[in-house]
Design a protein around this motif. Structure first.
Motif, PDB file in Angstrom:
ATOM      1  N   ALA A  31      17.036  20.560 -49.560  1.00  0.00           N
ATOM      2  CA  ALA A  31      17.127  21.053 -47.970  1.00  0.00           C
ATOM      3  C   ALA A  31      17.347  19.750 -47.770  1.00  0.00           C
ATOM      4  O   ALA A  31      16.072  19.183 -47.576  1.00  0.00           O
ATOM      5  N   GLY A  32      17.661  18.890 -46.256  1.00  0.00           N
ATOM      6  CA  GLY A  32      17.217  18.224 -45.531  1.00  0.00           C
ATOM      7  C   GLY A  32      15.909  18.606 -44.939  1.00  0.00           C
ATOM      8  O   GLY A  32      16.474  19.552 -44.188  1.00  0.00           O
ATOM      9  N   MET A  33      15.677  17.884 -45.011  1.00  0.00           N
ATOM     10  CA  MET A  33      14.569  18.541 -43.331  1.00  0.00           C
ATOM     11  C   MET A  33      14.188  16.816 -42.685  1.00  0.00           C
ATOM     12  O   MET A  33      14.914  15.907 -43.101  1.00  0.00           O
ATOM     13  N   SER A  34      13.850  17.527 -41.152  1.00  0.00           N
ATOM     14  CA  SER A  34      13.934  16.647 -40.237  1.00  0.00           C
ATOM     15  C   SER A  34      12.146  17.486 -39.351  1.00  0.00           C
ATOM     16  O   SER A  34      12.643  18.541 -39.026  1.00  0.00           O
ATOM     17  N   SER A  49      14.384  12.527 -39.844  1.00  0.00           N
ATOM     18  CA  SER A  49      15.074  12.568 -40.845  1.00  0.00           C
ATOM     19  C   SER A  49      15.126  12.404 -41.872  1.00  0.00           C
ATOM     20  O   SER A  49      14.926  10.589 -42.547  1.00  0.00           O
ATOM     21  N   ALA A  51      16.353  13.229 -45.200  1.00  0.00           N
ATOM     22  CA  ALA A  51      17.573  14.128 -45.881  1.00  0.00           C
ATOM     23  C   ALA A  51      18.432  13.215 -46.947  1.00  0.00           C
ATOM     24  O   ALA A  51      19.666  12.695 -45.960  1.00  0.00           O
ATOM     25  N   THR A  54      16.824   8.188 -45.119  1.00  0.00           N
ATOM     26  CA  THR A  54      15.631   8.284 -43.964  1.00  0.00           C
ATOM     27  C   THR A  54      15.823   7.460 -42.926  1.00  0.00           C
ATOM     28  O   THR A  54      16.128   6.133 -42.888  1.00  0.00           O
ATOM     29  N   ARG A  68       7.466  14.140 -47.233  1.00  0.00           N
ATOM     30  CA  ARG A  68       7.433  14.770 -47.759  1.00  0.00           C
ATOM     31  C   ARG A  68       7.104  15.458 -49.267  1.00  0.00           C
ATOM     32  O   ARG A  68       7.347  14.319 -49.628  1.00  0.00           O
ATOM     33  N   ALA A  94      15.732  22.314 -41.065  1.00  0.00           N
ATOM     34  CA  ALA A  94      15.733  22.508 -42.064  1.00  0.00           C
ATOM     35  C   ALA A  94      16.878  22.992 -42.460  1.00  0.00           C
ATOM     36  O   ALA A  94      18.132  23.734 -41.637  1.00  0.00           O
ATOM     37  N   ARG A  95      17.909  21.986 -43.201  1.00  0.00           N
ATOM     38  CA  ARG A  95      19.906  22.147 -42.989  1.00  0.00           C
ATOM     39  C   ARG A  95      19.851  22.315 -44.862  1.00  0.00           C
ATOM     40  O   ARG A  95      19.797  22.128 -45.527  1.00  0.00           O
ATOM     41  N   TYR A  96      20.330  23.713 -44.773  1.00  0.00           N
ATOM     42  CA  TYR A  96      20.423  23.951 -46.728  1.00  0.00           C
ATOM     43  C   TYR A  96      22.085  24.800 -46.912  1.00  0.00           C
ATOM     44  O   TYR A  96      22.666  25.465 -46.103  1.00  0.00           O
ATOM     45  N   ASN A 100      21.195  26.222 -41.023  1.00  0.00           N
ATOM     46  CA  ASN A 100      20.373  25.436 -40.004  1.00  0.00           C
ATOM     47  C   ASN A 100      19.217  26.311 -39.525  1.00  0.00           C
ATOM     48  O   ASN A 100      19.817  27.475 -39.478  1.00  0.00           O
TER      49      ASN A 100
END
Length: 112
Positions: A31-34, A49, A51, A54, A68, A94-96, A100
């Motif tokens: 997942a992209g985490m922000s 972010s 993902a 950075t 992370r 979280a973008r997975y 979203n």
């Protein structure tokens, strides 16, 4: 998917806080985490972010650090040299795989 933020609170200008976001219900490492924030009377804005690459908002560059820990399924936001303008509710995102997800947020108040 569950995202739970913690670590907010009241801090004086120039102080530091570390926010944490504990994630569950998905493969965290994929997942992209922000981190986003929404200040009083303002819209929600991207803070940082992690993902692939950075990125940081210009207003926090050099003061905030996103990191992370995939083993703990947790993303952090270390915030130093806090300013009153940083007062906001901070949200984990979280973008997975095209979806979203948001946490409920944690309030950071910077005031003397």
């Amino acid at each position: 998917v569950r995202l739970v933020e913690s670590g907010g609170g009241l801090v004086q200008p120039g102080g530091s806080l570390r926010l944490s976001c504990a994630a569950s219900g998905f493969t965290f490492s994929s997942a992209g985490m922000s981190w986003y924030r929404q200040g009083p009377g303002k819209g929600r804005e991207l803070v940082a972010s992690a993902a692939g690459r950075t990125i940081y908002a210009d207003s926090v560059k050099g003061r905030f650090t996103i990191s992370r820990d995939n083993a703990k399924s947790t993303v952090y936001l270390q915030m130093n040299s806090l300013e009153p303008e940083d007062t906001a509710v901070y949200y984990c995102n979280a973008r997975y795989y095209g979806s979203n997800h948001w946490g409920k947020g944690t309030l950071v108040t910077v005031s003397s």
